[in-house]
Write an enzyme that holds these catalytic residues in place. Structure first.
Site, mmCIF file in Angstrom:
data_model
loop_
_atom_site.group_PDB
_atom_site.id
_atom_site.type_symbol
_atom_site.label_atom_id
_atom_site.label_comp_id
_atom_site.label_asym_id
_atom_site.label_seq_id
_atom_site.Cartn_x
_atom_site.Cartn_y
_atom_site.Cartn_z
ATOM 1 N N HIS A 17 51.651 66.150 54.105
ATOM 2 C CA HIS A 17 50.325 65.560 53.924
ATOM 3 C C HIS A 17 49.157 66.459 54.322
ATOM 4 O O HIS A 17 48.090 66.362 53.699
ATOM 5 C CB HIS A 17 50.234 64.187 54.617
ATOM 6 C CG HIS A 17 49.987 64.221 56.081
ATOM 7 N ND1 HIS A 17 50.996 64.263 57.014
ATOM 8 C CD2 HIS A 17 48.822 64.198 56.798
ATOM 9 C CE1 HIS A 17 50.471 64.259 58.224
ATOM 10 N NE2 HIS A 17 49.162 64.228 58.137
ATOM 11 N N HIS A 60 45.603 70.577 60.876
ATOM 12 C CA HIS A 60 45.486 69.656 62.018
ATOM 13 C C HIS A 60 46.832 69.305 62.655
ATOM 14 O O HIS A 60 46.857 68.680 63.719
ATOM 15 C CB HIS A 60 44.719 68.388 61.624
ATOM 16 C CG HIS A 60 45.500 67.351 60.886
ATOM 17 N ND1 HIS A 60 45.690 67.399 59.522
ATOM 18 C CD2 HIS A 60 46.137 66.233 61.318
ATOM 19 C CE1 HIS A 60 46.397 66.349 59.142
ATOM 20 N NE2 HIS A 60 46.692 65.626 60.210
ATOM 21 N N HIS A 61 47.947 69.739 62.032
ATOM 22 C CA HIS A 61 49.259 69.536 62.668
ATOM 23 C C HIS A 61 49.881 70.860 63.139
ATOM 24 O O HIS A 61 51.078 70.906 63.432
ATOM 25 C CB HIS A 61 50.216 68.810 61.720
ATOM 26 C CG HIS A 61 50.097 67.315 61.790
ATOM 27 N ND1 HIS A 61 50.421 66.595 62.914
ATOM 28 C CD2 HIS A 61 49.662 66.414 60.878
ATOM 29 C CE1 HIS A 61 50.208 65.308 62.683
ATOM 30 N NE2 HIS A 61 49.737 65.178 61.459
ATOM 31 N N HIS A 117 41.356 63.394 57.975
ATOM 32 C CA HIS A 117 42.488 64.247 58.346
ATOM 33 C C HIS A 117 43.808 63.792 57.728
ATOM 34 O O HIS A 117 44.689 64.601 57.483
ATOM 35 C CB HIS A 117 42.610 64.340 59.872
ATOM 36 C CG HIS A 117 43.086 63.084 60.520
ATOM 37 N ND1 HIS A 117 42.293 61.968 60.663
ATOM 38 C CD2 HIS A 117 44.287 62.744 61.069
ATOM 39 C CE1 HIS A 117 42.970 61.012 61.258
ATOM 40 N NE2 HIS A 117 44.192 61.451 61.524
ATOM 41 N N ASP A 118 43.959 62.499 57.455
ATOM 42 C CA ASP A 118 45.199 61.988 56.870
ATOM 43 C C ASP A 118 45.075 61.728 55.371
ATOM 44 O O ASP A 118 45.884 60.991 54.793
ATOM 45 C CB ASP A 118 45.628 60.694 57.578
ATOM 46 C CG ASP A 118 46.381 60.970 58.874
ATOM 47 O OD1 ASP A 118 46.912 62.085 59.034
ATOM 48 O OD2 ASP A 118 46.448 60.062 59.725
ATOM 49 N N ASP A 175 44.206 62.830 67.779
ATOM 50 C CA ASP A 175 45.268 62.221 66.980
ATOM 51 C C ASP A 175 46.446 61.783 67.852
ATOM 52 O O ASP A 175 46.973 60.679 67.702
ATOM 53 C CB ASP A 175 45.737 63.214 65.917
ATOM 54 C CG ASP A 175 46.433 62.522 64.748
ATOM 55 O OD1 ASP A 175 46.295 61.295 64.614
ATOM 56 O OD2 ASP A 175 47.104 63.223 63.971
ATOM 57 N N LYS A 231 48.035 61.681 52.908
ATOM 58 C CA LYS A 231 49.015 60.592 52.855
ATOM 59 C C LYS A 231 48.925 59.809 51.549
ATOM 60 O O LYS A 231 49.820 59.017 51.230
ATOM 61 C CB LYS A 231 48.838 59.661 54.051
ATOM 62 C CG LYS A 231 49.317 60.274 55.367
ATOM 63 C CD LYS A 231 49.218 59.288 56.523
ATOM 64 C CE LYS A 231 49.771 59.897 57.806
ATOM 65 N NZ LYS A 231 49.663 58.957 58.954
#
Length: 249
Positions: free
Chosen positions: A136, A160-161, A107-108, A189, A111
């Site tokens: 990201h 996801h954000h 998910h990250d 998260d 970054k």
């Protein structure tokens, strides 16, 4: 009488031929079934190998992410555990849980495209730095787009954000428009982020974290998924969080 005898003899011959045919047919069916079982076992083995290779690939990417951001060590693995457990509680299929597993680990991924200084800054981010961080999800989605078996994972990562009430980023999706797996990741998260140490604060106590999750349930988080996480006390079984503030609970 002779004709009747011949007819009876012919009937017996036909019965014998019919029985031999059925026995031969059953033998062929059995042989074919064994062949299919063997092929099925080969396909399952090949799929298992492919899945293992995919998981290794995903884990390598996750380690790359964590190498850039020293404050998130172990985060991806903890996310994987929580998300898979929530997926099972939601009754997702094995295939959907597998996709969720990959997405939770990656998910990250975006970054990778964020400056190391911003990721490791010892203090709160300013507006420009925060905007860079907010890029990201889209960066991660673009990295995975076009990779076989990763298109769905890419879409999940990209959302996801997003917040349940539509105030999230990058697209401002709302409610059911947000992929279910993205909503699951959001719950895991926020829990792991608040219970983990950061340069500017220590991990928060469990009761504070759960109060905050309840407060943002229905705005930032999907209330049904947040309710599952809290109601089933999944935080108790997150063995990967041995160093977190909830380890002794």
């Amino acid at each position: 009488a002779l004709d009747h005898r011949d007819l009876m003899a012919r009937n017996k011959e036909l019965e014998r031929e019919n029985m031999e045919y059925h026995l031969s047919l059953e033998k062929k069916v059995l042989e074919r079934t064994r062949e299919l079982d063997s092929k099925t076992a080969e396909v399952k083995k090949a799929y298992s190998i492919l899945k293992s290779m995919n998981l290794q690939f995903v884990n390598v990417l996750a380690e790359t992410i964590e190498a850039k951001d020293r404050h998130t060590r172990g985060h991806c693995n903890r996310m994987r555990f929580i998300c898979v457990e929530i997926g099972r509680l939601l009754g997702l299929s094995e295939n959907d849980i597998e996709v969720l597993e990959y997405a939770s680990i990656l998910h990250d991924l975006g970054k990778i495209g964020v400056n190391d200084f911003i990721l490791n800054k010892n203090g709160p981010l300013d507006k420009d730095e925060l905007n860079r961080i907010k890029e990201h999800p889209e960066i991660g989605e673009k990295i995975l787009q076009g990779i076989p078996m990763m298109d769905t994972v890419a879409k999940i990562i990209g959302a996801h954000h997003e917040n349940f009430d539509g105030t999230g980023y990058p697209k401002g999706l709302k409610g059911g428009d947000i992929p279910l797996a993205s909503r699951v990741i959001a719950v895991a998260d926020i829990y792991d982020a608040m219970t983990s140490d950061r340069p500017y604060r220590k991990g928060l106590p469990l009761n504070v974290v759960l109060d905050e999750m309840n407060r943002v349930s229905g705005t930032q988080l999907d209330p049904a998924i947040a309710g599952l996480f809290i109601g089933h006390r999944l935080y108790r079984f997150n063995g990967a969080c041995e160093e977190g503030p909830s380890a002794k609970l």
